[in-house]
Write an enzyme that holds these catalytic residues in place. Structure first.
Site, PDB file in Angstrom:
ATOM      1  CE1 TYR A 235      31.493   9.186  32.961  1.00  0.00           C
ATOM      2  CE2 TYR A 235      31.686   8.658  35.221  1.00  0.00           C
ATOM      3  CZ  TYR A 235      31.049   8.766  34.112  1.00  0.00           C
ATOM      4  OH  TYR A 235      29.493   8.388  34.274  1.00  0.00           O
TER       5      TYR A 235
ATOM      6  NE  ARG B 278      28.792   3.692  32.937  1.00  0.00           N
ATOM      7  CZ  ARG B 278      28.950   4.829  33.412  1.00  0.00           C
ATOM      8  NH1 ARG B 278      28.622   6.164  32.935  1.00  0.00           N
ATOM      9  NH2 ARG B 278      28.735   5.071  34.963  1.00  0.00           N
TER      10      ARG B 278
ATOM     11  NE  ARG C 217      30.100  10.853  38.651  1.00  0.00           N
ATOM     12  CZ  ARG C 217      29.300  10.680  37.266  1.00  0.00           C
ATOM     13  NH1 ARG C 217      29.787  11.332  36.248  1.00  0.00           N
ATOM     14  NH2 ARG C 217      28.473   9.942  37.269  1.00  0.00           N
TER      15      ARG C 217
ATOM     16  CG  HIS D 148      27.089  10.155  26.391  1.00  0.00           C
ATOM     17  ND1 HIS D 148      26.417  10.651  27.712  1.00  0.00           N
ATOM     18  CD2 HIS D 148      25.894  10.119  25.428  1.00  0.00           C
ATOM     19  CE1 HIS D 148      25.372  11.308  27.242  1.00  0.00           C
ATOM     20  NE2 HIS D 148      25.058  10.700  25.997  1.00  0.00           N
ATOM     21  CB  ILE D 149      33.579  10.741  28.688  1.00  0.00           C
ATOM     22  CG1 ILE D 149      33.722  12.047  28.613  1.00  0.00           C
ATOM     23  CG2 ILE D 149      34.868   9.944  29.231  1.00  0.00           C
ATOM     24  CD1 ILE D 149      34.007  12.762  30.104  1.00  0.00           C
ATOM     25  CB  SER D 150      31.390   6.155  29.949  1.00  0.00           C
ATOM     26  OG  SER D 150      30.163   6.443  30.166  1.00  0.00           O
TER      27      SER D 150
ATOM     28  CD  GLU E 266      22.729  12.279  24.064  1.00  0.00           C
ATOM     29  OE1 GLU E 266      22.750  11.288  24.312  1.00  0.00           O
ATOM     30  OE2 GLU E 266      21.546  12.968  23.791  1.00  0.00           O
TER      31      GLU E 266
ATOM     32  CG  ASN F  56      28.605  14.263  28.636  1.00  0.00           C
ATOM     33  OD1 ASN F  56      27.890  13.865  29.080  1.00  0.00           O
ATOM     34  ND2 ASN F  56      30.025  13.749  28.737  1.00  0.00           N
TER      35      ASN F  56
ATOM     36  CG  ASP G  32      10.369  19.071  25.375  1.00  0.00           C
ATOM     37  OD1 ASP G  32      10.448  17.977  24.568  1.00  0.00           O
ATOM     38  OD2 ASP G  32       9.452  18.925  26.272  1.00  0.00           O
TER      39      ASP G  32
ATOM     40  CB  ALA H 139      22.666  11.438  35.227  1.00  0.00           C
TER      41      ALA H 139
ATOM     42  NE  ARG I 170      25.145   5.414  34.596  1.00  0.00           N
ATOM     43  CZ  ARG I 170      25.172   6.386  35.413  1.00  0.00           C
ATOM     44  NH1 ARG I 170      25.248   7.495  34.478  1.00  0.00           N
ATOM     45  NH2 ARG I 170      25.469   6.428  36.593  1.00  0.00           N
TER      46      ARG I 170
ATOM     47  N   PRO J  78      25.555  17.611  34.482  1.00  0.00           N
ATOM     48  CG  PRO J  78      23.548  17.170  35.726  1.00  0.00           C
ATOM     49  CD  PRO J  78      24.172  17.450  34.287  1.00  0.00           C
ATOM     50  CG  ASN J  79      27.775  14.550  39.331  1.00  0.00           C
ATOM     51  OD1 ASN J  79      28.090  14.986  40.403  1.00  0.00           O
ATOM     52  ND2 ASN J  79      26.660  13.655  39.109  1.00  0.00           N
TER      53      ASN J  79
ATOM     54  CG  HIS K  92      20.579   8.207  31.094  1.00  0.00           C
ATOM     55  ND1 HIS K  92      20.865   7.754  29.890  1.00  0.00           N
ATOM     56  CD2 HIS K  92      21.541   8.520  31.568  1.00  0.00           C
ATOM     57  CE1 HIS K  92      22.300   7.975  29.526  1.00  0.00           C
ATOM     58  NE2 HIS K  92      22.639   8.128  30.798  1.00  0.00           N
TER      59      HIS K  92
END
Length: 144
Positions: free
Chosen positions: A23, A108, A18, A101-103, A99, A75, A88, A78, A112, A10-11, A81
């Site tokens: 990001y 954070r 954004r 994550h950019i940030s 996995e 990635n 699963d 959200a 998160r 998402p996003n 979390h």
């Protein structure tokens, strides 16, 4: 030739728009172009999937479980979390998954800082921007 799928949740379709202070100003298309170039240099194939819908991502992962896909880079945004269902799906697909994550999720908000999906992955890369995806791709490319 190894096929690796890069899944963005998402996003992440809004990269470059954004919260660019978190990001960056590069887009999802920029990321995909970067990864395509790196994949060619590594001798692997990449395909991309992005959705803002948890169930669609889970369905997509389920399709890879019995396919010719070698591994995943995800990635989850959200969903990292909040989604036991995504955990699963990753655990059940039996593919090496990293996995990304950019940030840096550990710098954070408190919510998160915990990943429900990480235990289903062979590794987690956080806070390196697009370079985290490159590192993940390089790692999967050298696995047997």
């Amino acid at each position: 030739m190894k096929r690796i799928v890069i899944i963005n949740g998402p996003n992440l379709d809004r990269l470059g728009i954004r919260e660019p202070d978190i990001y960056g100003d590069q887009t999802l298309t920029d990321l995909e172009n970067l990864l395509t170039e790196e994949a060619e240099a590594l001798g692997v194939q990449v395909q991309f999937y992005q959705s803002n819908h948890e169930g669609f991502i889970i369905d997509e992962i389920g399709e890879y479980a019995d396919s010719e896909i070698f591994g995943l880079i995800i990635n989850p945004g959200a969903l990292t979390h909040t989604s036991l269902a995504l955990h699963d799906a990753l655990a059940g697909c039996d593919l090496p998954t990293i996995e990304v994550h950019i940030s840096n999720i550990y710098r954070r908000e408190e919510i998160r800082r915990h990943s429900l999906t990480a235990p289903a992955c062979i590794g987690v890369i956080s806070g390196l921007g697009f370079d985290g995806y490159i590192a993940a791709l390089r790692h999967l490319a050298k696995l047997d």
